[in-house]
Design a protein around this motif. Structure first.
Motif, PDB file in Angstrom:
ATOM      1  N   GLN A 112     -12.986 -13.077 -41.885  1.00 32.08           N
ATOM      2  CA  GLN A 112     -12.520 -12.330 -43.047  1.00 32.08           C
ATOM      3  C   GLN A 112     -12.209 -13.262 -44.211  1.00 32.08           C
ATOM      4  OE1 GLN A 112      -9.470  -9.769 -40.904  1.00 32.08           O
ATOM      5  NE2 GLN A 112     -10.524  -8.218 -42.098  1.00 32.08           N
ATOM      6  N   THR A 127     -12.857  -4.241 -40.770  1.00 35.15           N
ATOM      7  CA  THR A 127     -13.894  -4.577 -39.802  1.00 35.15           C
ATOM      8  C   THR A 127     -14.003  -3.429 -38.795  1.00 35.15           C
ATOM      9  OG1 THR A 127     -12.577  -5.609 -38.041  1.00 35.15           O
ATOM     10  CG2 THR A 127     -13.137  -6.993 -39.956  1.00 35.15           C
ATOM     11  N   THR A 168      -7.278  -4.151 -38.434  1.00 33.36           N
ATOM     12  CA  THR A 168      -8.429  -4.941 -38.885  1.00 33.36           C
ATOM     13  C   THR A 168      -8.297  -5.394 -40.337  1.00 33.36           C
ATOM     14  OG1 THR A 168      -9.821  -3.143 -39.801  1.00 33.36           O
ATOM     15  CG2 THR A 168      -9.897  -3.513 -37.404  1.00 33.36           C
TER      16      THR A 168
END
Length: 317
Positions: A112, A127, A168
């Protein structure tokens, strides 16, 4: 910024002494680009009633250079607890990992970070994720998705097609802090942190998706947001209503407050819970004026024989 970090990871803690250790260890296990030396784990415990505080203190002593633990003196609610943690974050980027979730991909932060650094216009990055049913042990993969049929803000309001996991997300910290009134989250003691943040931020930016599975959403037998009893679920919706009203106040043109619609929506959810529990009395009560459920189910909610036949049919289907 003094003692600035690259990434802050927030764990809003309330109970879950049995799972929060797994959450912490999954963050500590992150690898790549010196991340293990440039992150902080910001934990706010909201007056846990189990032995979570003892567990958290153990981990603070185990990882003193990573963990910053804040013990609330009174229960303030999930949204307020999270907002207080955000204010204490020192990272350029902020991530979440609730105390019953964990990161199964040790490259999550690295992947990321690489994306965010390469795309300076990106403010929120999601994600794919997994769901882990702790009761059955079953783990299933899920793809993050955002409906592009309508503006993003309306999609995250709840269009049924948009789906992603809070564990996420990576936020650009300056963007997050400049567009959320964290003091209002705290003052109002909001019961939720993720949904109102998404709705507000979606008014100002797109959410990007990195199609890699990184985090696992822990599906518990019962939690703050997934209570099993009718009474606890009803109280949860009382808190959710305050969040709903706050968002309607912020965006009155896009989301005008509708008392009747909210009542019908929550009645539908309460009726569905009553069916799951085999509670005909409450199914009948809430099924009279409910939306978001089938006509067949509403009909069965008003007739005891059909109520039990419907539940039997669903079990053998």
């Amino acid at each position: 910024m003094m003692n600035a970090k690259l990434i802050s990871v927030i764990i809003p803690s309330y109970n879950r002494a049995n799972t929060v250790g797994e959450t912490i260890e999954s963050i500590v296990a992150q690898e790549g680009r010196g991340i293990e030396f440039d992150i902080e784990i910001v934990i706010g415990d909201d007056c846990s009633t189990d032995n979570a505080r003892e567990v958290l203190e153990h981990y603070r002593q185990k990882y003193p250079d990573l963990i910053r633990l804040f013990l609330r003196e009174e229960n303030v609610g999930l949204g307020a607890n999270w907002a207080m943690c955000v204010k204490d974050c020192r990272g350029k980027y902020i991530c979440n990992c609730d105390n019953d979730d964990y990161w199964h991909n040790t490259q999550k932060l690295h992947l990321q970070l690489e994306y965010m650094e390469a795309h300076p216009q990106s403010n929120v990055l999601l994600t794919n994720h997994r769901s882990h049913n702790r009761e059955t042990g079953v783990i299933t993969e899920a793809e993050a998705s955002i409906s592009r049929d309508k503006p993003l803000q309306h999609a995250v309001w709840g269009d049924g097609k948009t789906h992603f996991c809070n564990a996420t997300i990576m936020y650009r910290a300056d963007f997050l802090k400049s567009h959320l009134d964290l003091d209002e989250f705290i003052h109002r003691r909001l019961s939720l942190q993720d949904w109102p943040a998404w709705v507000i931020l979606a008014a100002y930016t797109d959410f990007d998706i990195l199609p890699i599975s990184t985090a696992t959403f822990g599906v518990e037998t019962q939690s703050i947001t997934r209570p099993k009893s009718i009474e606890r679920l009803r109280k949860r919706y009382e808190g959710d209503k305050k969040v709903y009203r706050y968002l309607c106040e912020l965006f009155p043109d896009e989301f005008p407050f509708d008392e009747q619609e909210w009542k019908q929506y929550t009645n539908g959810r309460l009726m569905a819970q009553a069916f799951e529990l085999g509670d005909f009395t409450h199914a009948k009560e809430y099924g009279v004026d409910a939306i978001g459920v089938s006509q067949l189910k509403r009909f069965c909610s008003q007739h005891r024989l059909f109520f039990h036949l419907f539940r039997f049919w669903k079990k053998v289907k």
